[in-house]
Structure formats: structure tokens, C-alpha cells
Write a protein that holds these residues in place. Sequence first.
Motif, PDB file in Angstrom:
ATOM      1  N   ALA A 178       0.843  -1.198   0.000  1.00  0.00           N
ATOM      2  CA  ALA A 178       0.000   0.000   0.000  1.00  0.00           C
ATOM      3  C   ALA A 178       0.879   1.248   0.000  1.00  0.00           C
ATOM      4  CB  ALA A 178      -0.934   0.023   1.204  1.00  0.00           C
ATOM      5  N   LEU A 179       0.344   2.321  -0.593  1.00  0.00           N
ATOM      6  CA  LEU A 179       0.956   3.644  -0.520  1.00  0.00           C
ATOM      7  C   LEU A 179       0.008   4.534   0.254  1.00  0.00           C
ATOM      8  CD1 LEU A 179       3.205   5.656  -1.460  1.00  0.00           C
ATOM      9  CD2 LEU A 179       1.712   6.199  -3.399  1.00  0.00           C
ATOM     10  N   LEU A 180       0.535   5.271   1.231  1.00  0.00           N
ATOM     11  CA  LEU A 180      -0.241   6.199   2.032  1.00  0.00           C
ATOM     12  C   LEU A 180       0.122   7.620   1.648  1.00  0.00           C
ATOM     13  CD1 LEU A 180      -2.023   7.119   4.437  1.00  0.00           C
ATOM     14  CD2 LEU A 180      -0.023   6.742   5.917  1.00  0.00           C
ATOM     15  N   LEU A 181      -0.834   8.360   1.112  1.00  0.00           N
ATOM     16  CA  LEU A 181      -0.669   9.786   0.842  1.00  0.00           C
ATOM     17  C   LEU A 181      -1.000  10.516   2.137  1.00  0.00           C
ATOM     18  CD1 LEU A 181      -0.317  12.196  -1.140  1.00  0.00           C
ATOM     19  CD2 LEU A 181      -2.764  12.009  -1.624  1.00  0.00           C
ATOM     20  N   LEU A 182       0.003  11.150   2.725  1.00  0.00           N
ATOM     21  CA  LEU A 182      -0.153  11.796   4.025  1.00  0.00           C
ATOM     22  C   LEU A 182       0.012  13.299   3.870  1.00  0.00           C
ATOM     23  CD1 LEU A 182      -0.461  11.746   7.095  1.00  0.00           C
ATOM     24  CD2 LEU A 182       1.965  11.138   7.265  1.00  0.00           C
ATOM     25  N   SER A 183      -1.017  14.057   4.280  1.00  0.00           N
ATOM     26  CA  SER A 183      -1.005  15.488   4.062  1.00  0.00           C
ATOM     27  C   SER A 183      -1.455  16.238   5.315  1.00  0.00           C
ATOM     28  CB  SER A 183      -1.898  15.837   2.860  1.00  0.00           C
ATOM     29  OG  SER A 183      -1.681  17.161   2.429  1.00  0.00           O
ATOM     30  N   PHE A 184      -1.561  17.545   5.169  1.00  0.00           N
ATOM     31  CA  PHE A 184      -1.843  18.437   6.293  1.00  0.00           C
ATOM     32  C   PHE A 184      -3.325  18.479   6.637  1.00  0.00           C
ATOM     33  CE2 PHE A 184      -2.234  22.657   8.308  1.00  0.00           C
ATOM     34  CZ  PHE A 184      -1.169  22.613   9.200  1.00  0.00           C
ATOM     35  N   GLY A 185      -4.172  18.495   5.610  1.00  0.00           N
ATOM     36  CA  GLY A 185      -5.613  18.608   5.821  1.00  0.00           C
ATOM     37  C   GLY A 185      -6.058  20.057   5.856  1.00  0.00           C
ATOM     38  N   GLY A 186      -7.364  20.255   5.673  1.00  0.00           N
ATOM     39  CA  GLY A 186      -7.909  21.600   5.705  1.00  0.00           C
ATOM     40  C   GLY A 186      -9.413  21.570   5.818  1.00  0.00           C
ATOM     41  N   PRO A 187     -10.016  22.678   6.263  1.00  0.00           N
ATOM     42  CA  PRO A 187     -11.464  22.729   6.444  1.00  0.00           C
ATOM     43  C   PRO A 187     -12.199  22.638   5.112  1.00  0.00           C
ATOM     44  CG  PRO A 187     -10.532  24.928   6.655  1.00  0.00           C
ATOM     45  CD  PRO A 187      -9.379  23.975   6.566  1.00  0.00           C
ATOM     46  N   GLU A 191      -8.643  35.342  13.629  1.00  0.00           N
ATOM     47  CA  GLU A 191      -8.012  36.195  12.622  1.00  0.00           C
ATOM     48  C   GLU A 191      -7.520  35.352  11.443  1.00  0.00           C
ATOM     49  OE1 GLU A 191      -4.897  38.483  14.346  1.00  0.00           O
ATOM     50  OE2 GLU A 191      -6.165  39.310  15.938  1.00  0.00           O
ATOM     51  N   VAL A 192      -6.857  34.242  11.761  1.00  0.00           N
ATOM     52  CA  VAL A 192      -6.377  33.358  10.699  1.00  0.00           C
ATOM     53  C   VAL A 192      -7.555  32.751   9.952  1.00  0.00           C
ATOM     54  CG1 VAL A 192      -5.056  31.265  10.207  1.00  0.00           C
ATOM     55  CG2 VAL A 192      -4.251  32.867  11.957  1.00  0.00           C
ATOM     56  N   GLY A 193      -8.602  32.406  10.700  1.00  0.00           N
ATOM     57  CA  GLY A 193      -9.775  31.813  10.077  1.00  0.00           C
ATOM     58  C   GLY A 193     -10.424  32.717   9.050  1.00  0.00           C
ATOM     59  N   ALA A 194     -10.248  34.024   9.220  1.00  0.00           N
ATOM     60  CA  ALA A 194     -10.824  34.961   8.250  1.00  0.00           C
ATOM     61  C   ALA A 194     -10.279  34.727   6.849  1.00  0.00           C
ATOM     62  CB  ALA A 194     -10.551  36.399   8.698  1.00  0.00           C
ATOM     63  N   HIS A 195      -9.030  34.272   6.761  1.00  0.00           N
ATOM     64  CA  HIS A 195      -8.464  33.959   5.442  1.00  0.00           C
ATOM     65  C   HIS A 195      -9.274  32.863   4.763  1.00  0.00           C
ATOM     66  CE1 HIS A 195      -4.244  35.336   7.056  1.00  0.00           C
ATOM     67  NE2 HIS A 195      -5.142  36.298   7.063  1.00  0.00           N
ATOM     68  N   TYR A 196      -9.617  31.837   5.525  1.00  0.00           N
ATOM     69  CA  TYR A 196     -10.390  30.725   4.967  1.00  0.00           C
ATOM     70  C   TYR A 196     -11.793  31.174   4.573  1.00  0.00           C
ATOM     71  CZ  TYR A 196      -6.709  27.558   6.542  1.00  0.00           C
ATOM     72  OH  TYR A 196      -5.507  26.914   6.719  1.00  0.00           O
ATOM     73  N   HIS A 197     -12.379  32.068   5.371  1.00  0.00           N
ATOM     74  CA  HIS A 197     -13.741  32.498   5.078  1.00  0.00           C
ATOM     75  C   HIS A 197     -13.808  33.320   3.793  1.00  0.00           C
ATOM     76  CE1 HIS A 197     -15.577  30.778   8.582  1.00  0.00           C
ATOM     77  NE2 HIS A 197     -14.706  31.375   9.391  1.00  0.00           N
ATOM     78  N   LEU A 198     -12.683  33.905   3.371  1.00  0.00           N
ATOM     79  CA  LEU A 198     -12.653  34.564   2.071  1.00  0.00           C
ATOM     80  C   LEU A 198     -12.905  33.581   0.938  1.00  0.00           C
ATOM     81  CD1 LEU A 198      -9.558  36.931   2.462  1.00  0.00           C
ATOM     82  CD2 LEU A 198     -11.962  37.620   2.363  1.00  0.00           C
ATOM     83  N   PHE A 199     -12.658  32.294   1.214  1.00  0.00           N
ATOM     84  CA  PHE A 199     -12.845  31.244   0.216  1.00  0.00           C
ATOM     85  C   PHE A 199     -13.986  30.308   0.607  1.00  0.00           C
ATOM     86  CE2 PHE A 199      -8.519  32.751   0.048  1.00  0.00           C
ATOM     87  CZ  PHE A 199      -8.256  32.856  -1.302  1.00  0.00           C
ATOM     88  N   GLY A 200     -14.980  30.865   1.333  1.00  0.00           N
ATOM     89  CA  GLY A 200     -16.135  30.074   1.721  1.00  0.00           C
ATOM     90  C   GLY A 200     -15.864  29.087   2.838  1.00  0.00           C
ATOM     91  N   GLY A 201     -14.769  29.287   3.572  1.00  0.00           N
ATOM     92  CA  GLY A 201     -14.431  28.368   4.654  1.00  0.00           C
ATOM     93  C   GLY A 201     -13.837  27.065   4.168  1.00  0.00           C
ATOM     94  N   VAL A 202     -13.455  27.020   2.908  1.00  0.00           N
ATOM     95  CA  VAL A 202     -12.935  25.787   2.305  1.00  0.00           C
ATOM     96  C   VAL A 202     -11.479  25.978   1.918  1.00  0.00           C
ATOM     97  CG1 VAL A 202     -13.172  24.121   0.417  1.00  0.00           C
ATOM     98  CG2 VAL A 202     -15.212  25.186   1.411  1.00  0.00           C
ATOM     99  N   SER A 203     -10.606  25.126   2.448  1.00  0.00           N
ATOM    100  CA  SER A 203      -9.226  25.111   1.991  1.00  0.00           C
ATOM    101  C   SER A 203      -9.146  24.316   0.693  1.00  0.00           C
ATOM    102  CB  SER A 203      -8.317  24.466   3.035  1.00  0.00           C
ATOM    103  OG  SER A 203      -7.040  24.194   2.476  1.00  0.00           O
ATOM    104  N   PRO A 204      -8.350  24.763  -0.266  1.00  0.00           N
ATOM    105  CA  PRO A 204      -8.221  23.993  -1.509  1.00  0.00           C
ATOM    106  C   PRO A 204      -7.434  22.705  -1.362  1.00  0.00           C
ATOM    107  CG  PRO A 204      -6.789  25.909  -1.562  1.00  0.00           C
ATOM    108  CD  PRO A 204      -7.605  26.036  -0.310  1.00  0.00           C
ATOM    109  N   ILE A 205      -6.780  22.486  -0.217  1.00  0.00           N
ATOM    110  CA  ILE A 205      -5.827  21.381  -0.132  1.00  0.00           C
ATOM    111  C   ILE A 205      -6.480  20.009  -0.250  1.00  0.00           C
ATOM    112  CG2 ILE A 205      -5.841  21.235   2.408  1.00  0.00           C
ATOM    113  CD1 ILE A 205      -2.790  20.721   2.205  1.00  0.00           C
TER     114      ILE A 205
END
Length: 374
Positions: free
Chosen positions: A12-21, A47-61
Motif C-alpha cells: 500500500a501507498l499512504l498519501l499523508l497530508s496536512f488537511g484543511g477545512p 483572525e487566521v480563520g478569516a483567510h479561509y472564510h474569504l474562500f467560503g471556509g474551504v481550503s483547496p488542499i
Amino acid sequence: MEGVLAAQPYDALLLLSFGGPEGPDDVLPFLENVTRGRGIPRERLAEVGAHYHLFGGVSPINEQNRALLTALRDDFAERGVDLPVYWGNRNWAPYLTDTLRELVADGRRRVLTLVTSAYASYSGCRQYREDLAEALTTLRSEGLEPPRVDKLRLYYNHPGFLETVAEGVLESLARLPAAERADARLVFTTHSIPNSAADVSGPPAGHGAGGAYLAQHLDAARVVAERVGEATGVPREWELVYQSRSGSPRVPWLEPDVNDRLRELAAQGRRAVVLVPVGFVSDHMEVRFDLDTEALATAEELGLLAVRSPTVGAHPRFVAALRELVLERAATERGERPERPALGGLGASHDVCPVGCCAGRVAKPAAAGVDSPA
């Protein structure tokens, strides 16, 4: 066809990443996961969360990881590599521990891990290894027999990574007006980290003065700039700058900041730049906000022409490079001596992290290293 046995002994190969909302309600819980144990005030997280809310609360990751997951599976199937690919995150669903439980339930006994970070650092390598060790310990506490887990070598200087970056830079240069193209400066960017963390990145023999983190980024940027210069027939001026700094202003972090440097370049009379996020694998939030939103706005304010080159994402050449790295490691584990391609002057990275590699402030068990717990 690579052959059905090419990935053995791995199953198996495990793709391991950071994750995002993936929605507005996820943002604060996600940031609490990321910063757990660091005592960061809730107001700062907002304050940091405001960055995500500019994109609808969704991280592209997460969507980009899904694209990479699909691309890897398709590439493996096309080349006859019989290796299922799983996906787990450190900080959001699908969580790493849950994915490891799935691997156990599916009978996987030997797992190779691909981390979506190309360079040596605590946060880009060692912390992932610590999370793996913690998740494996959790499985043991549940009475499960965890698989053996290895990790792919760092791939910042693999030809498939750097050639894809260079291709993106050439495409970006072509978007500039012809009159500005020849003189456009390449401004490579990566995530700023504390100087103290940079200094102890990589194996202990290279610690000090930026450590492996700085050395690897400079070597990668140099290769890309040279490739672009050769392709255009114009020697390219370039430099490495930093972005996405966080934490206490009293703690020294790697500098200069990309916005500060853009101001200096404009003051010097520079007319055009290409921002090259060489430190990032995909267009996640640090790229979309810190570069596409803030840095490009800074350049526009200054009257500086600026374009941002793409990250490698799920580009077919990069995906092929990941397959090559998987088969290279599998061959090594079978006792063979495969070719280990690397561009630049630093050579191919180690397969197994040595003791003291990318040391953290607090010593914790880490998987996939010489000092891994049994």
C-alpha cells in the motif's frame, strides 16, 4: 508496464497530508487541531480563520489531494503497478489514525508513505513521522497489529519535481508583456519557519545557518533558474524569499518576507517579477491567500508587473516522478541498487531519517527513522 511485482515488498501507498477545512463550520475546529498545545488565543485563530472564510471556509488542499490521489491511482493502473493508494491527514478528515485502521482492516502489512512536503524541516518531515508513530501506538492500544510504515525520500530535487516547476515558470513568463519578459526577476518563495527550526533541519551533520531547509531550497531554485535561463536564452536573476510567517514577533523567522522584498524591488526600479512557490507542492491556502491575494495585491499597488507560476499539483510529470520514487524505494528494500535521480548539487536524500534529523523542541517518538520505536 512496470509489472505487478515492481512495488514489492510494499502492499500500500499512504498519501499523508496536512488537511484543511471543507466548510465554514470546520474552520475553527481545524485551526484548533493545527495549534493544539501551543496556547494560541482563540482571537488569533479567528483572525487566521478569516483567510479561509474569504474562500467560503474551504481550503483547496483537500480537493487537490483528491486530484493527486486519483492521478496516482490512474498512473499506477496504466503502468501495471499493483499498489493501492490510501489518503490520511494530520489535522482534518480523513484523519491519519482512521486511515491506518482502514489499512489494517484491509490486511495491509507494509506501507510506504508519501508526504506532501518536499523539503527537510520539523513541520515538513519530522512532525509527520511523529504523527505516524502516535497513530501506530493508538492502534496497538486498541489491540490491532499495525503495519510497518516507511517514508519516501525527500523529492525537492527529483527531476520530475524541478522540471515541472521550471515548465510552470516558462508558461508564466509567456504571460508577461514581451517588453518586460527578458528582465523579469524570478522570486522563489517558501514557507518561513523560525531560524532555530531551520538551523536544525536535516541530518545533524548539516545543522546550523539555515540547515538543510535553506540549502535545499537554494539548490532547487538555482536549478530551476538555470533551466529557465537555458530555455529562454536569457540568464535569469533570482532570489529566495519567504511567506506565511506566524507566531510571536519576538522570535526570529527566515526573511525577507515576500511583500517587503517586492517593495524593495519596486523601489530599485524593477518592472516585472515571477513569483515561484517552489516550497509548495499544491495551491493550498498559503499560496491562494498569501501569494494570490496579498502578494499580488502588493505588486499591483507598487505598479510592479507580477505573475505567479503554478505548483506541481497533479501534473503528469510530477505524478510519474512519485511513481518512480515508489519503485526506487521498493527496489532498494528488495536489496537492489536502483538509480536515484537528483538535480543540483546535493544528491539524493536518505531513505531512512537518521537520529537527530529535523529535531523538534521536545523529543518525541517518530516512525520511519533509525530511531523509530519498535
